[in-house]
Design an enzyme around this catalytic site. Structure first.
Site, PDB file in Angstrom:
ATOM      1  N   SER A   6       0.845  -0.839   0.015  1.00 48.46           N
ATOM      2  CA  SER A   6      -0.211   0.006  -0.210  1.00 48.46           C
ATOM      3  C   SER A   6       0.996   1.292   0.228  1.00 48.46           C
ATOM      4  CB  SER A   6      -1.458  -0.172   1.235  1.00 48.46           C
ATOM      5  OG  SER A   6      -2.001   1.344   1.482  1.00 48.46           O
ATOM      6  N   ASP A  48      -3.360   5.897  -2.875  1.00 51.18           N
ATOM      7  CA  ASP A  48      -2.495   5.310  -2.331  1.00 51.18           C
ATOM      8  C   ASP A  48      -1.587   4.428  -2.608  1.00 51.18           C
ATOM      9  OD1 ASP A  48      -3.930   3.282  -1.943  1.00 51.18           O
ATOM     10  OD2 ASP A  48      -3.375   3.169  -0.162  1.00 51.18           O
ATOM     11  N   ASP A  69      -6.783   2.066  -2.728  1.00 52.07           N
ATOM     12  CA  ASP A  69      -7.341   1.978  -2.250  1.00 52.07           C
ATOM     13  C   ASP A  69      -8.140   3.305  -1.179  1.00 52.07           C
ATOM     14  OD1 ASP A  69      -5.978   1.836  -0.160  1.00 52.07           O
ATOM     15  OD2 ASP A  69      -6.310  -0.793   0.537  1.00 52.07           O
ATOM     16  N   GLU A  98     -12.814   5.618   6.301  1.00 56.28           N
ATOM     17  CA  GLU A  98     -11.647   6.465   7.908  1.00 56.28           C
ATOM     18  C   GLU A  98     -10.655   7.788   6.823  1.00 56.28           C
ATOM     19  OE1 GLU A  98      -9.581   3.200   9.522  1.00 56.28           O
ATOM     20  OE2 GLU A  98      -9.030   2.945   7.330  1.00 56.28           O
ATOM     21  N   ASN A 114      -8.224   8.835   6.977  1.00 56.96           N
ATOM     22  CA  ASN A 114      -6.900   8.789   5.522  1.00 56.96           C
ATOM     23  C   ASN A 114      -7.890   8.264   4.588  1.00 56.96           C
ATOM     24  OD1 ASN A 114      -7.739   6.119   5.367  1.00 56.96           O
ATOM     25  ND2 ASN A 114      -5.986   5.211   7.200  1.00 56.96           N
TER      26      ASN A 114
HETATM   27  C1  16G Z   1      -3.768  -0.221   8.226  1.00 53.83           C
HETATM   28  C2  16G Z   1      -5.710  -0.521   7.749  1.00 53.83           C
HETATM   29  C3  16G Z   1      -6.523   0.972   7.614  1.00 53.83           C
HETATM   30  C4  16G Z   1      -5.866   2.031   8.941  1.00 53.83           C
HETATM   31  C5  16G Z   1      -4.674   1.566   9.213  1.00 53.83           C
HETATM   32  C6  16G Z   1      -4.181   1.845  10.937  1.00 53.83           C
HETATM   33  C7  16G Z   1      -7.100  -1.533   6.465  1.00 53.83           C
HETATM   34  C8  16G Z   1      -7.126  -2.427   4.918  1.00 53.83           C
HETATM   35  N1  16G Z   1      -6.224  -1.608   5.896  1.00 53.83           N
HETATM   36  O1  16G Z   1      -3.049   0.168   6.715  1.00 53.83           O
HETATM   37  O2  16G Z   1      -7.586   0.946   7.672  1.00 53.83           O
HETATM   38  O3  16G Z   1      -6.223   2.928   9.029  1.00 53.83           O
HETATM   39  O4  16G Z   1      -3.602   0.572   9.354  1.00 53.83           O
HETATM   40  O5  16G Z   1      -2.876   2.757  11.104  1.00 53.83           O
HETATM   41  O6  16G Z   1      -7.516  -2.355   7.577  1.00 53.83           O
HETATM   42  P1  16G Z   1      -2.312   2.157  12.274  1.00 53.83           P
HETATM   43  O7  16G Z   1      -2.944   1.095  13.112  1.00 53.83           O
HETATM   44  O8  16G Z   1      -0.763   1.712  11.966  1.00 53.83           O
HETATM   45  O9  16G Z   1      -2.537   3.497  13.304  1.00 53.83           O
HETATM   46 MG    MG Z   2      -3.880   1.479   0.558  1.00 55.02          MG
END
Ligand code: 16G
Ligand code: MG
Length: 547
Positions: A67, A278, A282, A372, A374
């Site tokens: 990603s 990204d 996605d 989200e 983001n």
């Molecule tokens: C992952 C998640 C995303 C989330 C991020 C938080 C999926 C497909 N992707 O990239 O949704 O915002 O983790 O990251 O579920 P963190 O736990 O490091 O803050």
């Molecule tokens: Mg992605």
């Protein structure tokens, strides 16, 4: 069949050995780490995908991507039959298989097959896709080798976006009901719906069909080119960062969201809508630079409010009794939550971070919009709701207005990739709503004002000591930390802050918002310091800016 398993495990030890004893976990978005540590993991995920396919008697997807991470990283996630993330109980199986020693692999697999009572005589089908990273082809080969060794059938889609692979898996498992499981089928479905919604008038009011697209030097750029070829008479997309620079380096949705500034490689065009996606396309965020050269970000919260309000408008106009809701996480800006609840009067739910949580919650509504902050999100429409919409769209007894609104709603649903957040589909949805309303991007920004906010990271000895509840908004461990946070937050007008352990990095994340940027910065720093003091911080405590 036993022989196939024996030879597949022999290949694992010989050709894809587990070189080191580094442990790896199937996290929020699958396995993700340095690409050089992943060969054995990918081979083993090929084996796991075959087992999952036999259990579900359906096609399973394997997507190779890291990603928005740097180019040197890579990762893998499995896609379940209806395009969902791998079922949670299987995440543990994935971690166990990935971490098993070469010698124990056969035993671990035998055990799993026995416990889950898997009929190894069943067929298995696996779809494989990958992003543009230079490490991805070899990792895809490892998956394909494993699936083939276990007697499964593979379809390799080569370079695709993550949401495209989710879409192919669903199409295949629903016998074409959702569309054709090919890239052509995907582009045809999106572009046909988009053109139908837009009609012949490409401009409308203040809306101009002109957009700058930052492809993050990844797969989003080449797929946008293909999509653009289908819709060029309706929307003029200028594509930048299409592979000439490093993947995700100073560009892409994550860079723009976190840095709150425009990416490198995209020439400034005042007041022109710009988007960044990204590395696996996605996620998407919008932004623009105004006449005074001020940068404005329109993130996932904005996209959610825009889409939800338009779906609501059409539901009302078609007099359908459908319950529509919006799902966010604690990161959603407080102003957006207020605007949804008080102005749009749409029910809003908050769930823990991670797409699977949002997706499942959204499925509880007839029409569930989730995003989200983001920029990852989509709209889920229940089967019964789709049927009601289709019925109203062809009901001659309804008033023309009502019927036409239902028809428009039906086409809008066709423009959504319901399986997972999809930057390309989300962009066309936003463009559709702005066009329908005759809005420029400043009109969209004017719907509400974001509260200034700040995110910080704190490194502590063991981030597992931080435990949260109430969709990560309250901290229940270590004792006393939440009380301290409450005391700090009280000092700030409209202050809000929370802390949570990251699911993808070895840090604790801090989020804070307040009425001014300096207050948000200070609030975040004070909370970060409290975490550092009470939860075993490493190094110097974070400095708190002076008042
Ligand atoms: C992952 C998640 C995303 C989330 C991020 C938080 C999926 C497909 N992707 O990239 O949704 O915002 O983790 O990251 O579920 P963190 O736990 O490091 O803050
Ligand atoms: Mg992605």
């Amino acid at each position: 069949m036993g022989e196939k398993l024996i030879s597949a495990v022999a290949i694992a030890a010989k050709t894809h050995p587990r070189k080191e004893n580094k442990s790896i976990q199937y996290g929020t978005a699958g396995f993700r780490t340095k690409a050089s540590d992943l060969d054995h993991v990918l081979y083993r995920m090929g084996l796991l995908a075959v087992l999952r396919s036999k259990v579900k008697e359906a096609t399973i997807g394997v997507m190779i991507t890291a990603s928005h991470n740097p180019e040197e990283d890579n990762g893998v996630k499995l896609i379940d039959p209806l395009g969902e993330m791998l079922e949670q109980s299987w995440e543990a199986h994935a971690s166990q298989i990935a971490n098993s020693s070469d010698e124990n692999l056969k035993g671990t697999l035998d055990e799993l097959i026995k416990t889950l009572n898997i009929d190894m005589a069943k067929d298995a089908y696996v779809f494989v896709g990958r992003d543009t990273r230079s490490s991805s082809p070899a990792l895809a080969d490892a998956v394909i080798e494993a699936v083939t060794a276990l007697g499964g059938l593979v379809q390799d889609f080569g370079i695709v976006t993550t949401p495209m692979l989710h879409y192919f898996v669903v199409c295949k498992n629903t016998n074409g009901e959702y569309g054709k499981p090919t890239p052509e089928g995907y582009f045809f479905k999106l572009s046909t719906a988009f053109k139908k919604l837009r009609g012949k008038n490409t401009s409308n009011g203040k809306y101009i069909p002109d957009i700058s697209f930052d492809g993050a030097n990844g797969v989003g750029a080449s797929k946008m080119k293909e999509l653009q070829a289908c819709i060029s008479e309706y929307l003029n997309v200028k594509i930048f960062n299409s592979g000439e620079g490093r993947l995700n380096h100073q560009c892409g949705a994550d860079f723009v969201k976190v840095q709150q500034k425009a990416p490198k490689g995209v020439p400034t065009r005042e007041n022109v809508r710009s988007v960044s996606v990204d590395g696996d396309a996605d996620r998407i965020v919008y932004y623009y630079i105004d006449k005074e050269q001020v940068f404005h970000l329109l993130d996932g919260d904005r996209i959610a409010t825009l889409l939800a309000s338009y779906f609501m408008e059409l539901v009302k106009a078609s007099c359908l009794k459908l319950n529509l809701g919006l799902v966010q996480t604690a990161y959603a800006n407080g102003s957006s939550t207020n605007y949804i609840a008080k102005t749009l009067k749409i029910p809003v739910a908050c769930v823990p971070t991670g797409v699977k949580h949002l997706h499942h919650k959204a499925q509880e509504f007839d029409i569930g919009v989730y995003f989200e902050a983001n920029g990852h999100g989509t709209v889920c429409v229940a089967k019964s709701a789709s049927e009601m919409i289709a019925q109203a769209a062809s009901d001659e007894k309804l008033e023309v207005n009502q019927r036409e609104s239902a028809q428009r709603l039906q086409t809008l649903v066709d423009l959504v990739n319901q399986t997972v957040g999809d930057a390309l589909s989300d962009m066309l949805l936003v463009e559709t709503v702005l066009h329908a309303r005759g809005w420029d991007i400043a009109d969209w920004l004017a719907t509400y004002s974001d509260l200034p906010n700040r995110q910080m990271k704190v490194t502590i000895q063991d981030r597992r000591v931080i435990q949260t509840t109430d969709a990560e908004r309250q901290c229940i461990s270590p004792p006393g930390l939440q009380e301290t946070i409450n005391e700090i937050v009280k000092m700030y007008e409209q202050g809000r802050a929370f802390v949570r352990p990251s699911g993808t990095e070895d840090v604790v994340r801090v989020y804070a918002e307040a009425t001014t940027q300096s207050n948000a910065d200070r609030l975040a720093a004070e909370v970060a310091r409290a975490v550092h003091e009470t939860a075993g911080g490493i190094g110097n405590p974070p400095p708190v800016p002076a008042l």
